[in-house]
Design an enzyme around this catalytic site. Sequence first.
Site, PDB file in Angstrom:
ATOM      1  N   HIS A  68       0.859  -1.182   0.000  1.00  0.00           N
ATOM      2  CA  HIS A  68       0.000   0.000   0.000  1.00  0.00           C
ATOM      3  C   HIS A  68       0.895   1.232   0.000  1.00  0.00           C
ATOM      4  CE1 HIS A  68      -3.570   2.485   0.787  1.00  0.00           C
ATOM      5  NE2 HIS A  68      -2.749   3.207   1.539  1.00  0.00           N
ATOM      6  N   CYS A  69       0.717   2.070  -1.005  1.00  0.00           N
ATOM      7  CA  CYS A  69       1.547   3.262  -1.146  1.00  0.00           C
ATOM      8  C   CYS A  69       0.743   4.483  -0.722  1.00  0.00           C
ATOM      9  CB  CYS A  69       2.017   3.412  -2.595  1.00  0.00           C
ATOM     10  SG  CYS A  69       3.084   4.850  -2.864  1.00  0.00           S
TER      11      CYS A  69
END
Length: 340
Positions: free
Chosen positions: A177-178
């Site tokens: 998850h960025c």
Amino acid sequence: MEESSQGSFVTTINEDYESVCWGCGLNLVLPSYAPVFKCGWCGAITNQNPVRPETRSFGLRRIRDRCFVAILAVFMLFVICGGIWAAYPVVFSISLACGIFHSVIAVSLAISTLSTFMVVSFKCAGKPVDILYGTHPGVGNGALNNYTFCHTCSKPKSPRTHHCRTCGMCVLDMDHHCPFIGNCVGAGNHKNFIAFLISAIISTSYASAMCVYSLIHILPPLENGAAYASHANNSVSILRGVKNIMLAYISNAIFISLRGLVLLYLFVASVSVAIGLGVLLWQQLSYIYEGKTYLSHLSSQGSEEDGEKSCGNLLTFFGCPHSIERHLPTIRNLRKRHKT
């Protein structure tokens, strides 16, 4: 059975535990209580003590991601607009053709970087495929092998599917998850994420080069610059001359204009971002080469499981023709023979 001194008998009873498989719905008899077990028919893995993810800070994480996305978008717009304002008057002063040429390159890179950023930020990261579960006649033998059940989404979860607490959904082939894109990187947008990294690295490298080129023309001319160059006869004098030139530039930087300060900041910021994104791109391509994702790499640490390292993984990921992939085993075999 053992006979005691009073004539009574003591027996040992092995209790069996009965549980239900979520995958096929069959009643399973276990020899002892097992918090995690695998069904012998469908292959689904049942966890009787699931850990539910925390949902209290879900809203805060989403707000944090939106702030990161806004900051990154503002930074990219600042680099584009600030670079055009600071550098292109210098470029157009050289010649009209040179200014038009660099303007076309700058606009193309800006459109490419912004478009890939918008796509990777708002495109679905990868929705798991709906699969039948819970009924024995409909679920075949081994149909849910190594599947688990997500109690948050109330859906089956394949081995390469992970639940993201920030996005609140299961993501197929989730890499990570960025927060800077406010989205997960998974099967649905992994290619777009790689394209964004490549476009951003090229854009920041080009911006840093144009900043240096413009700074050279903006800074005041060096005094005794010819004297510094004339005495550079050996390596020691060359280093001394470079040192004197740098000191002269620093002393002249006191009189630098606002345009020069903007160019200097853009140069430092562009180089820093290009280095950071370059390291991230190298890491991503390394995992793709190994046939893994970042999360699968973390889960495989300390175990003997190792993916097949092959250039074919890169070609398959980018959708290259299979005719190219046919020649890769020969190349790998030749490399292995050379090592032996």
